[in-house]
Design an enzyme around this catalytic site. Structure first.
Site, PDB file in Angstrom:
ATOM      1  CD  GLN A 195     -29.194-101.600  94.392  1.00  0.00           C
ATOM      2  OE1 GLN A 195     -28.059-101.547  93.965  1.00  0.00           O
ATOM      3  NE2 GLN A 195     -30.059-100.613  94.225  1.00  0.00           N
ATOM      4  CB  CYS A 209     -30.730 -95.723  95.707  1.00  0.00           C
ATOM      5  SG  CYS A 209     -30.512 -97.494  95.898  1.00  0.00           S
ATOM      6  CG  LEU A 210     -30.865 -98.044  89.752  1.00  0.00           C
ATOM      7  CD1 LEU A 210     -30.178 -99.143  88.964  1.00  0.00           C
ATOM      8  CD2 LEU A 210     -31.764 -97.219  88.837  1.00  0.00           C
ATOM      9  CG  HIS A 249     -25.072 -95.566  96.916  1.00  0.00           C
ATOM     10  ND1 HIS A 249     -26.044 -94.621  97.156  1.00  0.00           N
ATOM     11  CD2 HIS A 249     -25.741 -96.654  96.451  1.00  0.00           C
ATOM     12  CE1 HIS A 249     -27.231 -95.119  96.862  1.00  0.00           C
ATOM     13  NE2 HIS A 249     -27.074 -96.358  96.417  1.00  0.00           N
ATOM     14  CD  GLU A 250     -24.243 -99.070  93.847  1.00  0.00           C
ATOM     15  OE1 GLU A 250     -24.888-100.075  94.197  1.00  0.00           O
ATOM     16  OE2 GLU A 250     -24.802 -98.034  93.432  1.00  0.00           O
ATOM     17  CG  HIS A 307     -26.925-101.203  97.824  1.00  0.00           C
ATOM     18  ND1 HIS A 307     -28.242-101.138  98.240  1.00  0.00           N
ATOM     19  CD2 HIS A 307     -26.747-100.166  96.980  1.00  0.00           C
ATOM     20  CE1 HIS A 307     -28.824-100.095  97.662  1.00  0.00           C
ATOM     21  NE2 HIS A 307     -27.952 -99.481  96.895  1.00  0.00           N
ATOM     22  N   GLY A 358     -25.007 -97.308  89.180  1.00  0.00           N
ATOM     23  CA  GLY A 358     -24.445 -98.337  90.046  1.00  0.00           C
ATOM     24  C   GLY A 358     -25.513 -99.324  90.485  1.00  0.00           C
TER      25      GLY A 358
HETATM   26 NI    NI Z   1     -28.325 -97.873  95.637  1.00  0.00          NI
END
Ligand code: NI
Length: 167
Positions: free
Chosen positions: A51, A91-92, A133-134, A137, A46
């Protein structure tokens, strides 16, 4: 399709709030394609536009093993949330950190597709966790915010050390 540079925690740019998409044009389609490319290359399941420092309410997700179930949610709104589940998340923007977070087990979300169409969809399992989660962000919230201050500051130190080593 180029990959875009991902921001890493504790970069304050990750705390920015994204604005709704109003125009569903070619530029938006390019952004969506680039987000997918960046997510698949990372690799991750995701990614939110915030981000990569694009302040639009756009997220891309693919939790399938074969990376053949791309899902793009634009201007997502949470309509319903049911149950509770504690699942380990990553998370990236916080590489190599995995911690359990409590989220709703199933959700109903209204969102726009890349062509502008409005859809209401139910999600459960990993997909429900990933969508929540996304969506966080888009409001500048990270999964580490659900952890204790002690844990978060340990992660912050670890991230800063990793950054120094790669510079
Ligand atoms: Ni994330």
């Amino acid at each position: 399709m180029p990959t875009l540079p991902i921001l890493y925690f504790p970069n304050p740019l990750l705390r920015q709030k994204a604005s709704p998409v109003e125009v569903f044009d070619a530029a938006l389609h390019t952004l969506v394609d680039d987000l997918f490319e960046t997510m698949y290359t990372a690799p991750g399941i995701g990614l939110a536009a915030v981000q990569v420092n694009v302040l639009k309410r756009v997220i891309v997700i693919d939790v399938s093993e074969d990376k053949n179930a791309p899902l793009c949610l634009i201007n997502p709104e949470l309509l319903e949330a049911h149950g509770e589940e504690k699942v380990e998340e990553g998370c990236l923007s916080v590489p190599s950190i995995y911690e359990p977070v409590t989220r709703a087990q199933s959700i109903k979300v209204r969102f726009r597709c890349r062509n502008g169409e409005t859809v209401e969809q139910d999600f459960d399992g990993v997909l429900a966790i990933c969508v929540q989660h996304e969506m966080d962000h888009l409001d500048g919230k990270l999964f580490v915010d659900y952890l204790s201050e002690l844990k978060r500051s340990r992660i912050r130190k670890k991230m800063e050390k990793m950054r120094q080593q790669t510079l």
